[in-house]
Scaffold this active site. Structure first.
Site, short mmCIF file in Angstrom:
data_model
loop_
_atom_site.label_atom_id
_atom_site.label_comp_id
_atom_site.label_asym_id
_atom_site.label_seq_id
_atom_site.Cartn_x
_atom_site.Cartn_y
_atom_site.Cartn_z
N SER B 48 0.83 -1.21 0.00
CA SER B 48 0.00 0.00 0.00
C SER B 48 0.86 1.26 0.00
CB SER B 48 -0.94 0.00 1.21
OG SER B 48 -0.20 0.03 2.41
N HIS B 49 2.15 1.14 0.27
CA HIS B 49 3.05 2.30 0.24
C HIS B 49 4.14 2.16 -0.82
CE1 HIS B 49 1.24 2.90 4.23
NE2 HIS B 49 1.42 4.16 3.96
N ARG B 53 1.66 3.97 -4.80
CA ARG B 53 1.68 5.40 -4.56
C ARG B 53 2.30 6.20 -5.71
NH1 ARG B 53 0.09 6.94 0.99
NH2 ARG B 53 -1.12 5.09 1.48
N HIS B 121 4.70 14.13 2.28
CA HIS B 121 4.97 12.77 2.78
C HIS B 121 3.92 11.81 2.26
CE1 HIS B 121 5.95 9.49 5.51
NE2 HIS B 121 7.03 10.15 5.88
N THR B 161 -4.95 9.95 9.16
CA THR B 161 -4.72 8.63 9.77
C THR B 161 -3.51 8.67 10.69
OG1 THR B 161 -3.47 7.96 7.83
CG2 THR B 161 -5.78 7.35 7.90
N GLU B 189 -4.79 0.77 3.20
CA GLU B 189 -5.43 -0.55 3.33
C GLU B 189 -6.88 -0.49 2.90
OE1 GLU B 189 -2.87 -2.15 7.24
OE2 GLU B 189 -4.80 -1.17 7.49
N LYS B 232 -8.90 6.46 23.43
CA LYS B 232 -7.46 6.40 23.69
C LYS B 232 -6.66 6.54 22.39
CE LYS B 232 -7.68 3.82 28.02
NZ LYS B 232 -7.07 2.81 28.89
#
Lengths: 341, 341
Positions: B48-49, B53, B121, B161, B189, B232
């Protein structure tokens, strides 16, 4: 439980804690630091870290595990590292002893951390973070104690509840601060549920056979707690072990468990406290910039800023005092001969 | 999908990425840095990266949003702070440009951070963390991009994210490294699930009406993602916004969303990279001490060390290459005239 409480003022809470600690082996300086931590915990509604912990502090003084006359020593092994050897005392005094040095290091170097070692920690972490934010710094803290939490996928205790706290300063307002166990529930919360006969949510832990349970006693007696958020929360818990133990040469939770005398008080362990000076890189008007984000959060239905519930409790308790279980006060009376006037 | 793949060697993947980036506006230095990041992502199974991309990188070069000839500048505003102005280029070159300075600062001051600003990024974060661990340091990194995640309790996008990564060095072995979105799922994902027609787990996000859904398209088109682990995880996501944006004077995710030209490539944003030298405080034999903890984890049924799956993929792909969707290669052929030899 609610019916059987006695309302104490914050001054009474502080006096109760001070008297009890001094009657059981703490000198003035150590007792004052712990009493302040207990009082501010009660003030902010953190009852699981307030007077509820006092019998544990006393047990560790009585057993000789903790040093009630500790004299913390502060050194600076590198320009951005403040090392506090807490002389086996309770954490609050060591934290206060090294704080100014940490603030100075963060301001001059841009970032710094405090390594607190040979220390016994038994409180919440926002106590550490908030004063750093009040000095205009961004702060993070974490600590480990004894093993009670299984890593994700496992069924045996390895991590402690490994709390983490983070804070960011605000202009003319108390900072945004979160402080949370990396376990699904803080152990203190599970202990309170057991005391009060409440269930805990599924996911909080496993029983002695490794099965999910909602019975707090089954988790506390032979079972294990679980990390929050599955393997991701477990990764954060691992990070805490590495920062609060491996990095500063202190005990991992499993090592602290093996070494501890099980007197019911806090095991020896380390704490990692980070401070960063935003003024180095955040640019002009940085306090206003972050208010933009906080404003977006506050404008959203169902969202609140971390710390706001504590500040709400704080505003109330300053005037109204705090309702403390009568049973807890009786326990302290027995320990200290303190009586509520 | 599996049937319709073509296996490429890592060298072929690097060449494909390099050729495509250079044919679309990157100079050699910038193209090499991005191609290296893409190749190591594919090598470690982070599809996925990886090449997935590349069209996004190209889109941002074509639209003029990203600077394919960026010359990062590195400065040291305080002894423990390394500021990298990335000249609006893609992050990989800026990260490499400031790395030695960060390592030097961490070793001399005990701890240091890199503030990477004016940067785009679009990759995983273990690329940043692992080389710092290889230099014997403990490392942490986080970044923010565009808003896709609602804070706990909310139903509107505010956070990205907001991934976090952490690494700890090991002796004669690759470091323990975790790298995870603070969203329940990484956006990549969810995009892959949408592409491949798979459901996502409940808790990954809400649809446009604010209702829980397992349809990745409903989350991506008008819905929102959710943080991992409830309030959290949401607190950790907030911490990332403050470290990767507020602290370093860069854009919050919601600001990046407003400013971005929506070309499909990475928005402008910041990254926070922390490096700590354990040798200051960890004591003699510290690498052995942490092995004790890792050994306990590895001895437990169902538990693995973060990073191990990637290292397993790495060992395989070096010899066997990587199966890449044929459709993705065709897309790149159109972008670069690159053909698989």
């Amino acid at each position: 439980m609610a019916a059987d409480t006695i309302t104490l003022s914050l001054d009474q809470i502080r006096e109760l804690a001070l008297t009890t600690l001094k009657a059981n082996g703490c000198n003035d300086e150590n007792a004052s630091a712990v009493a302040e931590t207990i009082t501010t915990a009660e003030r902010d509604g953190s009852s699981s870290h307030g007077l509820f912990r006092l019998p544990g502090y006393v047990a560790s003084l009585k057993s000789g595990k903790a040093n009630g006359s500790a004299k913390p020593s502060v050194s600076r092994p590198k320009p951005a590292v403040v090392l506090v050897d807490n002389d086996y005392g309770f954490a609050p005094l060591g934290i206060v002893a090294g704080r100014d040095e940490l603030i100075d290091a963060a301001r001059s170097q841009g970032i710094a951390f405090m390594a607190l070692v040979n220390s016994h920690h038994f409180a919440a972490l926002w106590h550490e973070v908030e004063p750093l934010c009040d000095a205009g710094l961004c702060a993070f803290a974490c600590t480990a104690h004894t093993a009670s939490v299984a890593p994700a996928g496992g069924k045996k205790k390895l991590f402690s509840t490994n709390p983490v706290a983070f804070g960011w300063p605000r202009k003319d307002q108390p900072p945004v601060v979160f402080d949370m166990a990396t376990a699904a529930m803080a152990r203190g919360e599970i202990m309170l549920a057991a005391r009060d006969g409440h269930d805990v949510p599924l996911g909080a832990g496993l029983d002695a056979n490794g099965n999910p349970t909602q019975d707090p006693n089954a988790i506390l007696d032979g079972g294990v707690q679980l990390p929050f958020g599955g393997y991701k929360g477990s990764a954060i818990a691992l990070m805490v072990e590495l920062l609060a133990a491996a990095l500063i040469g202190e005990r991992f939770s499993y090592e602290a468990t093996e070494a501890d005398n099980k007197d019911g008080g806090p095991a020896r362990g380390g704490e990692f406290i980070l401070a960063i000076d935003p003024s180095t890189t955040a640019g002009e008007g940085w306090l206003g910039h972050s208010e933009g984000l906080f404003g977006k959060m506050l404008a959203m239905d169902g969202v609140r800023l971390p710390g706001d519930r504590r500040y709400g409790n704080r505003a109330k308790s300053q005037h109204q005092g705090v309702a403390v279980p009568a049973e807890l006060i009786e326990k302290h009376n027995a320990l200290s001969k303190w009586t509520c006037q």
